[in-house]
Design an enzyme around this catalytic site. Structure first.
Site, short mmCIF file in Angstrom:
data_model
loop_
_atom_site.label_atom_id
_atom_site.label_comp_id
_atom_site.label_asym_id
_atom_site.label_seq_id
_atom_site.Cartn_x
_atom_site.Cartn_y
_atom_site.Cartn_z
N ASN A 9 -4.23 -8.03 -1.95
CA ASN A 9 -2.81 -7.63 -2.00
C ASN A 9 -2.03 -8.54 -1.04
O ASN A 9 -2.11 -8.35 0.17
CB ASN A 9 -2.71 -6.15 -1.60
CG ASN A 9 -1.27 -5.68 -1.49
OD1 ASN A 9 -0.34 -6.37 -1.93
ND2 ASN A 9 -1.08 -4.50 -0.91
N LYS A 11 1.11 -8.78 -0.60
CA LYS A 11 2.37 -8.18 -0.11
C LYS A 11 3.50 -9.22 -0.20
O LYS A 11 3.48 -10.05 -1.10
CB LYS A 11 2.17 -7.63 1.31
CG LYS A 11 0.92 -6.74 1.38
CD LYS A 11 0.81 -5.94 2.62
CE LYS A 11 -0.47 -5.12 2.57
NZ LYS A 11 -0.62 -4.21 3.68
N HIS A 94 1.21 2.54 -3.22
CA HIS A 94 0.77 1.94 -1.95
C HIS A 94 1.54 2.61 -0.81
O HIS A 94 2.73 2.95 -0.97
CB HIS A 94 1.03 0.43 -1.96
CG HIS A 94 0.42 -0.25 -0.79
ND1 HIS A 94 1.02 -0.25 0.45
CD2 HIS A 94 -0.76 -0.91 -0.64
CE1 HIS A 94 0.23 -0.89 1.31
NE2 HIS A 94 -0.85 -1.31 0.67
N GLU A 96 2.96 1.55 1.71
CA GLU A 96 4.24 0.89 2.08
C GLU A 96 5.35 1.27 1.10
O GLU A 96 6.51 1.39 1.47
CB GLU A 96 4.03 -0.63 2.17
CG GLU A 96 3.26 -0.99 3.43
CD GLU A 96 2.35 -2.21 3.30
OE1 GLU A 96 2.56 -3.04 2.40
OE2 GLU A 96 1.42 -2.31 4.11
N GLU A 165 -6.78 4.29 1.06
CA GLU A 165 -6.31 3.47 2.18
C GLU A 165 -5.67 4.35 3.24
O GLU A 165 -4.48 4.67 3.16
CB GLU A 165 -5.24 2.48 1.68
CG GLU A 165 -5.72 1.52 0.62
CD GLU A 165 -4.83 0.29 0.57
OE1 GLU A 165 -5.32 -0.79 0.89
OE2 GLU A 165 -3.65 0.42 0.24
N GLY A 171 -3.26 -2.82 8.14
CA GLY A 171 -2.60 -3.85 8.94
C GLY A 171 -2.70 -3.62 10.44
O GLY A 171 -2.00 -4.28 11.20
N SER A 211 -7.53 -2.93 6.77
CA SER A 211 -8.17 -3.86 7.71
C SER A 211 -9.58 -4.29 7.30
O SER A 211 -10.46 -4.41 8.15
CB SER A 211 -8.17 -3.27 9.13
OG SER A 211 -6.83 -3.09 9.57
P1 PGA Z 1 -4.72 -4.75 5.35
O1 PGA Z 1 -3.87 -4.17 4.12
O2 PGA Z 1 -6.02 -5.27 4.79
O3 PGA Z 1 -3.86 -5.85 5.91
O4 PGA Z 1 -4.93 -3.65 6.30
C1 PGA Z 1 -4.49 -3.41 3.10
C2 PGA Z 1 -3.47 -2.95 2.09
O5 PGA Z 1 -2.36 -2.58 2.47
O6 PGA Z 1 -3.72 -2.92 0.87
#
Ligand code: PGA
Length: 249
Positions: A9, A11, A94, A96, A165, A171, A211
């Site tokens: 992903n 983003k 997601h 976000e 997640e 992140g 992460s």
């Molecule tokens: P990350 O993001 O690996 O940077 O923690 C995962 C995601 O949001 O799908």
């Protein structure tokens, strides 16, 4: 046997040249073909990615879609448009999107429906915040997300992928303990079994995200109920992403 999925992903990162380079680095490298690889670039690079990925097994995903069919929805992109562009999968729900863009379960439910009805595979993202985890209410919270997100959705085997997640792991560099991630993925599988039956649950891929990096991929991905990873940050670096696909440190 559920084939593992490693999904990247991106983003809202990278420019057009960096995107092209990243795809080229991935597609021209050796990686374990027993895994399914999906990349989720921003909308504006989907066409480029589609051209770059022709003649490869790497699948193309979109990070979002509109909950409506078509019409006066400025700034939005429909499931039909994505499908016509060669998109295979779409992320829905997601964290976000849920937190920063205020998407609620009802909107998410409509997006799942749109995606499936237009022949896209839907990757439904679920996960609790740190507060909810500390109060030990994460199972109830995720169950609720499943029930609302999949309300009146008739999914066929293979159309739906789940990504667990936990928000506190996205992140932040804080990974969920693989044992806890496995427990949640098993919990999610049990919920799918009550909604869609045992066969559906057994055949549906449930990914972990938050992460994921080369250093922790193996331990997570070897768990029985973790069928892959949704990778954010580390998917922007082709070496790290390939190391995750190949379980190398
Ligand atoms: P990350 O993001 O690996 O940077 O923690 C995962 C995601 O949001 O799908």
């Amino acid at each position: 046997m559920r084939k593992k999925i490693i999904a990247g992903n991106w983003k809202m990162n990278l420019d057009i040249n960096e995107s092209k380079q990243l795809i080229e680095n991935i597609k021209n490298s050796e990686f374990d073909k027993d895994k399914e690889v999906i990349i989720f670039p921003p909308y504006v690079f989907l066409q480029l990615a589609e051209e770059e990925l022709k003649d490869t097994d790497i699948r193309l995903g979109a990070q979002n879609l509109c909950q409506y069919d078509d019409g006066a929805y400025t700034g939005e992109v429909s499931a039909k448009m994505l499908k016509a562009l060669g998109v295979d999968s779409v992320l829905v729900g997601h964290s976000e999107r849920r937190t920063i863009f205020s998407e609620n379960d009802q909107v998410i439910n409509t997006k799942v429906k749109q995606g499936l009805e237009n022949g896209l595979r839907v990757v439904l993202c679920l996960g609790e915040s740190e507060d909810i985890r500390e109060e030990a209410k994460h199972e109830d919270f995720v169950r609720e997300q499943i029930l609302k997100g999949l309300d009146k959705i008739e999914a066929k085997i293979g159309q739906l992928i789940i990504a667990y997640e936990p928000i506190w792991a996205i992140g932040t560099g804080k990974t969920c303990d693989p044992k806890d991630a496995e427990k949640m993925c098993k919990f999610i599988r049990d919920q799918l079994a009550s909604l869609y039956g045992q066969e559906f649950a057994e055949k549906t891929r449930i990914l972990y995200g938050g992460s994921v990096k080369p250093e922790n991929a193996k331990e997570l991905l070897e768990k029985e109920n973790i069928d892959g990873a949704l990778v954010g940050g580390a998917s922007l670096d082709s070496k790290k992403f390939l190391d995750i696909i190949n379980y190398e440190v």
